[in-house]
Design a protein around this motif. Structure first.
Motif, PDB file in Angstrom:
ATOM      1  N   UNK A 112       0.848  -1.163   0.133  1.00  0.00           N
ATOM      2  CA  UNK A 112      -0.007   0.144   0.173  1.00  0.00           C
ATOM      3  C   UNK A 112       0.880   1.119   0.106  1.00  0.00           C
ATOM      4  N   UNK A 113       1.992   1.083  -0.133  1.00  0.00           N
ATOM      5  CA  UNK A 113       2.986   2.560  -0.216  1.00  0.00           C
ATOM      6  C   UNK A 113       4.085   2.143  -1.096  1.00  0.00           C
ATOM      7  N   UNK A 114       4.851   1.287  -1.044  1.00  0.00           N
ATOM      8  CA  UNK A 114       6.268   1.035  -1.796  1.00  0.00           C
ATOM      9  C   UNK A 114       6.280   1.343  -3.386  1.00  0.00           C
ATOM     10  N   UNK A 115       5.183   0.504  -3.860  1.00  0.00           N
ATOM     11  CA  UNK A 115       5.226   0.423  -5.402  1.00  0.00           C
ATOM     12  C   UNK A 115       4.884   2.031  -5.863  1.00  0.00           C
ATOM     13  N   UNK A 116       3.768   2.624  -5.089  1.00  0.00           N
ATOM     14  CA  UNK A 116       3.445   3.897  -5.516  1.00  0.00           C
ATOM     15  C   UNK A 116       4.595   4.987  -5.438  1.00  0.00           C
ATOM     16  N   UNK A 117       5.125   4.789  -4.234  1.00  0.00           N
ATOM     17  CA  UNK A 117       6.197   5.800  -3.700  1.00  0.00           C
ATOM     18  C   UNK A 117       7.276   5.836  -5.150  1.00  0.00           C
ATOM     19  N   UNK A 118       7.580   4.723  -5.439  1.00  0.00           N
ATOM     20  CA  UNK A 118       8.768   4.516  -6.700  1.00  0.00           C
ATOM     21  C   UNK A 118       8.253   4.934  -7.730  1.00  0.00           C
ATOM     22  N   UNK A 311      14.107   7.378  -1.336  1.00  0.00           N
ATOM     23  CA  UNK A 311      14.743   7.514   0.050  1.00  0.00           C
ATOM     24  C   UNK A 311      13.630   7.350   1.043  1.00  0.00           C
ATOM     25  N   UNK A 312      12.533   7.731   0.858  1.00  0.00           N
ATOM     26  CA  UNK A 312      11.420   7.831   2.062  1.00  0.00           C
ATOM     27  C   UNK A 312      11.051   6.364   1.967  1.00  0.00           C
ATOM     28  N   UNK A 313      10.833   5.751   0.839  1.00  0.00           N
ATOM     29  CA  UNK A 313      10.310   4.293   0.767  1.00  0.00           C
ATOM     30  C   UNK A 313      11.180   3.159   1.525  1.00  0.00           C
ATOM     31  N   UNK A 314      12.515   3.726   1.828  1.00  0.00           N
ATOM     32  CA  UNK A 314      13.518   2.685   2.435  1.00  0.00           C
ATOM     33  C   UNK A 314      12.950   2.901   3.659  1.00  0.00           C
TER      34      UNK A 314
END
Length: 591
Positions: A112-118, A311-314
């Motif tokens: 619910x976050x990582x793919x969209x942030x990338x 960076x934020x996704x890490x």
């Protein structure tokens, strides 16, 4: 441990208005603070207000006040981007959801976050950054004209104010149950601090405070899961104890039980998680919600703007450790005074026998593990989370109100200084209205359900409009406007239908075994689908803009800037690949 006041009481459920009124009669607190704790908390409030005064002189132009002068580095923009999302609602709400649903709550942090942030960093930021827009509605004006911009701005303004109220109420409630403050006093003190530092320093002040809050959250909240995991005997022993106490392994499996609505604690199926959450809500929030996108737009150049979400996704991938894990630990470690296992219930099921709700897991775990000084740091971390979420919503509301509503509809020819003044006054307006919506939250069934409903109303249809604008040259202004309007009305209409007839949930979520969270995910999918279908249909019936007018606005019609070659450790595609590998690893490990 009994509390006179519980979070569930004020969120109403089936208790009615009287339980909300009992809020002002409560006197019990979870912990007694030492002088060291009080000094730490007070010092934080003084510091954030001081930052606002210090940066006031650097926020005299519209670019400085609303976009922080576009001078933020990768680290500052990236940490602020993450912290704007990591409010007290996240810390308290998802810890409570982990107690209720188990590790399934981690889906909101991973798929619910990582793919969209990338996707935001790699694909969408060039369009946002090159167009030099001040907001997502500002992009829609450039792409589709004034009507779509105004509609999206009004919807976004409503959402940010409602979200501000949730954050404000959640944090005021922490102050109430932990510090013993009156709820009204808690709300007023917190809102005054936010109004001061955002109103004085604008986005620059909000960003610097969010970086400070990020550090406090990591320092103050990290001890709870570490000490709790040690007491539980490690992850394997924690899983064994949950299985022994609850006779199910559903709490500790991420994907295994999602084959059917009836085989997991959340009452959802994998299609809702993958498409409703992983695509519509996730991409809608992380790529179109101006609350978070505004932070990345403040980066000093395009490379920094693209690297910031990556960076934020890490860090985002690691947040379940100190948000979700405390909820799981609470299932086996929280005990009553007589040594029996504490039984936390939903907000509409609290009683004299079970006075504590899911949402109290994190404060209860903090009280269990944090000694004087550390408890003050932990409470300050919660306060920081609230300030981060509240300030993010208020600063985003200020920008959208000033540029996309006031300037577009009321006063188009004012000076830059006038718009800065309007921005400062709209900050005050946003805080005042947020105070009112904080009390409105009392009538909601629950915090996270409330938030997911808002996302399905405003974020899901907006995603359809923005994607059509960026990736389809044939999309027209009429198609965008009617698609956005129909998508929003569809979501609200489905919500009203289920409220009036709970049995309608089987039609909205495709199963009689579906539960409330599943309804939120599938309602978002319905809203996005309605927006996309109407946008396509109307666009084919109306004339498209000439291709020459779409430069800088549509993929394929935009000459993207070429970055100078850099070493591999500075390349955003390299770091995105690392994050993707980490993403698959955590999903496989906790399958």
């Amino acid at each position: 441990m009994n509390l006179t006041l519980t979070i569930t009481d004020v969120l109403m459920g089936s208790h009615g208005v009287q339980s909300g009124l009992s809020l002002f009669q409560a006197t019990s607190v979870l912990a007694h603070l030492s002088i060291i704790d009080i000094i730490i908390i007070a010092s934080y409030f003084v510091m954030v207000v001081w930052i606002g005064f210090y940066l006031k002189g650097k926020s005299n132009t519209g670019l400085d006040f609303f976009m922080a002068g576009r001078q933020m580095t990768v680290w500052i923009a990236g940490l602020s981007f993450l912290s704007a999302n990591l409010g007290s609602l996240e810390l308290m709400g998802w810890a409570g959801s982990a107690y209720e649903y188990g590790i399934l709550a981690s889906h909101w942090y991973w798929i619910g976050a990582i793919p969209a942030m990338l996707f935001l960093g790699l694909v969408m930021m060039p369009f946002y950054y090159i167009s030099k827009t001040n907001s997502v509605p500002g992009y829609l004006k450039l792409r589709f004209g004034e009507s779509s911009r105004v509609l999206s701005a009004v919807c976004f303004a409503f959402m940010t104010i409602l979200m501000s109220g949730v954050n404000m109420f959640a944090m005021a409630l922490v102050m109430k149950v932990i510090l013993g403050w009156d709820i009204t006093f808690s709300i007023l003190m917190s809102s005054l601090a936010v109004a001061l530092y955002v109103g004085l320093g604008g986005l620059r002040s909000a960003i610097f405070n969010e970086v400070l809050q990020f550090a406090l959250i990591w320092c103050g909240a990290l001890l709870v899961p570490i000490l709790g995991l040690i007491e539980a005997g490690g992850w394997d022993n924690l899983k064994a104890k949950i299985l022994m106490n609850y006779h199910t392994s559903e709490y500790t499996h991420l994907w295994k039980g999602l084959g059917h609505f009836s085989t997991n604690t959340m009452g959802v199926q994998w299609t809702g998680i993958v498409f409703g959450l992983g695509f519509v809500i996730s991409f809608g929030y992380w790529t179109t919600d101006f609350l978070v996108v505004q932070r990345v737009l403040a980066a000093k150049n395009l490379r920094a703007a693209q690297m910031a979400p990556i960076l934020a996704s890490v860090f985002k991938m690691a947040i379940p450790f100190f948000v979700i894990l405390p909820g799981l630990l609470g299932l086996v470690l929280l005990r009553n005074n007589d040594g029996t296992l504490m039984h936390l219930v939903g907000q509409d099921a609290t009683s004299a026998a079970n006075p504590n709700s899911y949402n109290e897991v994190l404060p209860l775990m903090m009280e269990r593990y944090l000694s004087p000084g550390l408890l003050g740091l932990g409470i300050t971390a919660l306060v920081a989370g609230f300030m981060s979420g509240m300030a993010g919503n208020v600063s985003a509301f200020s920008t959208v109100w000033t540029y996309d509503i006031y300037k577009a509809l009321i006063n188009k020819k004012a000076t830059d200084g006038h718009y800065v003044s309007v921005g400062r006054w709209s900050t005050v307006l946003g805080v005042v209205v947020s105070i009112l919506t904080a009390y409105l939250v009392m009538q909601a069934a629950g915090m996270m359900d409330y938030v997911q409903a808002l996302f399905s109303f405003f974020i899901a249809p907006l995603l359809g409009t923005v994607l059509a604008g960026m990736f389809w040259k044939r999309a027209t202004k009429e198609g965008a406007f009617w698609g956005l309007l129909v998508g929003t009305v569809t979501s609200v209409g489905l919500w009203v239908w289920v409220k009036m007839d709970p049995s309608a949930l089987r039609y909205v979520a495709f199963s009689p075994d579906a539960k409330a969270m599943a309804a939120d995910l599938f309602r978002a999918l319905w809203a996005w689908t309605a927006c996309a279908v109407v946008t396509v249909a109307v666009s084919y019936c109306t004339p498209a803009r000439p291709l020459a007018e779409l430069a800088g606005l549509v993929y394929g019609a935009t000459p993207l800037p070429q970055s100078d070659p850099v070493s591999i450790y500075k390349n955003h595609w390299f770091w995105a690949a690392i994050v993707i590998i980490m993403f698959f690893i955590v999903n496989i490990v906790f399958w």
